[in-house]
Design a protein around this motif. Structure first.
Motif, mmCIF file in Angstrom:
data_model
loop_
_atom_site.group_PDB
_atom_site.id
_atom_site.type_symbol
_atom_site.label_atom_id
_atom_site.label_comp_id
_atom_site.label_asym_id
_atom_site.label_seq_id
_atom_site.Cartn_x
_atom_site.Cartn_y
_atom_site.Cartn_z
ATOM 1 N N TYR A 1 0.850 -1.180 0.000
ATOM 2 C CA TYR A 1 0.000 0.000 0.000
ATOM 3 C C TYR A 1 0.891 1.239 0.000
ATOM 4 O O TYR A 1 1.923 1.284 0.676
ATOM 5 N N SER A 2 0.476 2.251 -0.722
ATOM 6 C CA SER A 2 1.126 3.554 -0.581
ATOM 7 C C SER A 2 0.317 4.365 0.427
ATOM 8 O O SER A 2 -0.798 3.985 0.806
ATOM 9 N N PRO A 3 0.840 5.517 0.865
ATOM 10 C CA PRO A 3 0.034 6.395 1.723
ATOM 11 C C PRO A 3 -1.256 6.795 1.003
ATOM 12 O O PRO A 3 -1.285 6.926 -0.220
ATOM 13 N N SER A 4 -2.298 7.026 1.765
ATOM 14 C CA SER A 4 -3.596 7.333 1.155
ATOM 15 C C SER A 4 -3.558 8.595 0.302
ATOM 16 O O SER A 4 -4.306 8.715 -0.673
ATOM 17 N N TYR B 1 2.488 9.053 -2.548
ATOM 18 C CA TYR B 1 3.874 9.141 -2.077
ATOM 19 C C TYR B 1 4.331 10.595 -1.964
ATOM 20 O O TYR B 1 4.114 11.401 -2.874
ATOM 21 N N CYS C 1 -10.148 9.066 0.722
ATOM 22 C CA CYS C 1 -8.902 8.413 0.296
ATOM 23 C C CYS C 1 -8.558 7.243 1.210
ATOM 24 O O CYS C 1 -8.120 6.180 0.749
ATOM 25 N N GLN C 2 -8.734 7.432 2.508
ATOM 26 C CA GLN C 2 -8.441 6.353 3.446
ATOM 27 C C GLN C 2 -9.408 5.186 3.263
ATOM 28 O O GLN C 2 -9.019 4.013 3.380
ATOM 29 N N SER D 1 -5.506 3.314 -0.949
ATOM 30 C CA SER D 1 -4.362 4.012 -1.532
ATOM 31 C C SER D 1 -4.511 4.119 -3.044
ATOM 32 O O SER D 1 -5.171 3.288 -3.668
#
Length: 401
Positions: free
Chosen positions: A63-66, A69, A263-264, A268
């Protein structure tokens, strides 16, 4: 059997994609289809992006940050600065394409029943995202005869009421290729400020402006910084439609906080897409210049060719890579279907997007099509020949007086 939702019934079909089964059937019969219906560039993706894709050395695709990056968002700050758009990495949220940016903007800023004023014709998916959010699109008409320029302020104010929450524009415009002037952008700014509205501004085609006129971003408008939500995407900029990377940009911290909840919830944005998009920011200026020059040539080829066909009229698009053309037919959707189902010339036919799907006003755009000049010039020239022959043969052809 349970019934589907009202929302499911109201959701419109895409005018860009709904004829795809007919195109598939034509190809199955052995007919070549010139795809003028969809903004899918045939120009190459930057080698920098492709190299990043080929050389992924991760052992886990995590997973990337919501919000996307940080390294990519920081790099985007420099990209926007080239256009005099001054933002910080914290102002940028990475989304799954520009489409998710529009949807999350609506979900975060609008309540069910709220209204958005949108100049029409407009990108058809705005209506779909409004329905998803329970909001309502109210359109303000522009006309092909006036080159799709904005009407006077009074026409906007006739639509504004207690439910009006936002104005949405696409600049340069999809589907018309129109570029809003400084006067028109100031007009929109004044309305946004006077009535305390949001301004959603889809600016994914900023690289493609052909008139020498300045690109006026919503982010350039003074006094409404907290009202502006900018929509962006790499799809057209780098021929990367399939990686599904966009961005939502706003200086309004409250809007960003609300958007982040959505987004959360979706976890992601695409990991691999972000890696490709970040690397693509290193594409040399030569790449952008070559792509731009190619679209300039294609634009001239298409628009000149359309206007040489008897009964056809296309204004000269000032940006993006689309035009809306008026055809001498009784019904453009019937004509587009007929081209795919019943017509071919030397083994080929054309697929276009019926423009009525870009309007909400009943009957508007009935004899218009949106055409994307995303094919190489040789193919555009052949497609224009096929279109001319199709119009000559079409049973619903309308003769000029």
């Amino acid at each position: 059997m349970p019934k589907i939702s009202i929302r499911g019934h109201e959701m419109p079909e895409s005018p860009i994609r709904k004829l795809a089964p007919l195109a598939a059937a034509a190809k199955k019969r052995g007919t070549k289809v010139y795809h003028l219906n969809i903004g899918q560039p045939d120009l190459p993706t930057p080698q920098e992006g492709l190299n990043a894709l080929k050389n992924i050395d991760r052992t886990i695709l995590e997973y990337s940050p919501s919000q996307g990056y940080l390294s990519y968002r920081e790099k985007l700050v420099g990209y926007y600065k080239k256009f005099n758009i001054n933002v910080s990495a914290d102002d940028i949220i990475i989304t799954a394409g520009g489409s998710e940016a529009v949807l999350f903007s609506f979900l975060a800023c609008l309540n069910p029943g709220d209204e958005i004023i949108v100049p029409e014709p407009a990108y058809a998916n705005y209506m779909a995202f409004a329905i998803s959010a329970g909001a309502k699109i109210r359109t303000i008409a522009t006309t092909i005869e006036e080159g799709f320029s904005l009407p006077k302020v009074e026409k906007f104010e006739e639509l504004i009421n207690e439910r009006t929450r936002a104005i949405m524009i696409c600049n340069p415009n999809n589907p018309t290729g129109y570029l809003y002037t400084r006067r028109e952008m100031n007009q929109i700014r004044d309305l946004v400020k006077k009535y305390d509205l949001y301004l959603f501004s889809d600016e994914v085609y900023r690289e493609y402006i052909y008139t020498g006129s300045p690109y006026i971003s919503a982010c350039h408008l003074e006094g409404i910084e907290e009202n502006v939500v900018l929509i962006d995407s790499v799809s057209k900029r780098y021929s990367e439609c399939g990686i599904r990377i966009g961005a939502l940009i706003t200086k309004n911290a409250e809007v960003r906080a609300a958007v982040m909840k959505f987004c959360q919830a979706r976890l992601s944005p695409p990991l691999i897409g972000q890696l490709v998009a970040e690397a693509s920011l290193d594409a040399p200026e030569e790449y952008h210049r070559d792509v731009y020059d190619e679209y300039v040539e294609r634009r001239k080829c298409l628009v000149d060719g359309l206007n040489r066909i008897p009964g056809v009229y296309s204004p000269i698009p000032m940006g993006a890579f689309y035009t809306v053309a008026k055809l001498p037919v009784d019904d453009a959707e019937k004509f587009c279907r007929w081209c795919l189902e019943s017509f071919e010339y030397e083994g080929a036919t054309v697929m276009m997007a019926p423009a009525a799907g870009f309007y909400t006003t009943p009957g508007a755009g009935i004899n218009q099509v949106r055409i994307a000049y995303v094919l190489k010039k040789d193919d555009l020239e052949k497609a224009l020949i096929v279109l001319r022959k199709a119009l000559e043969a079409y049973p619903g052809h309308i003769m000029e007086d």
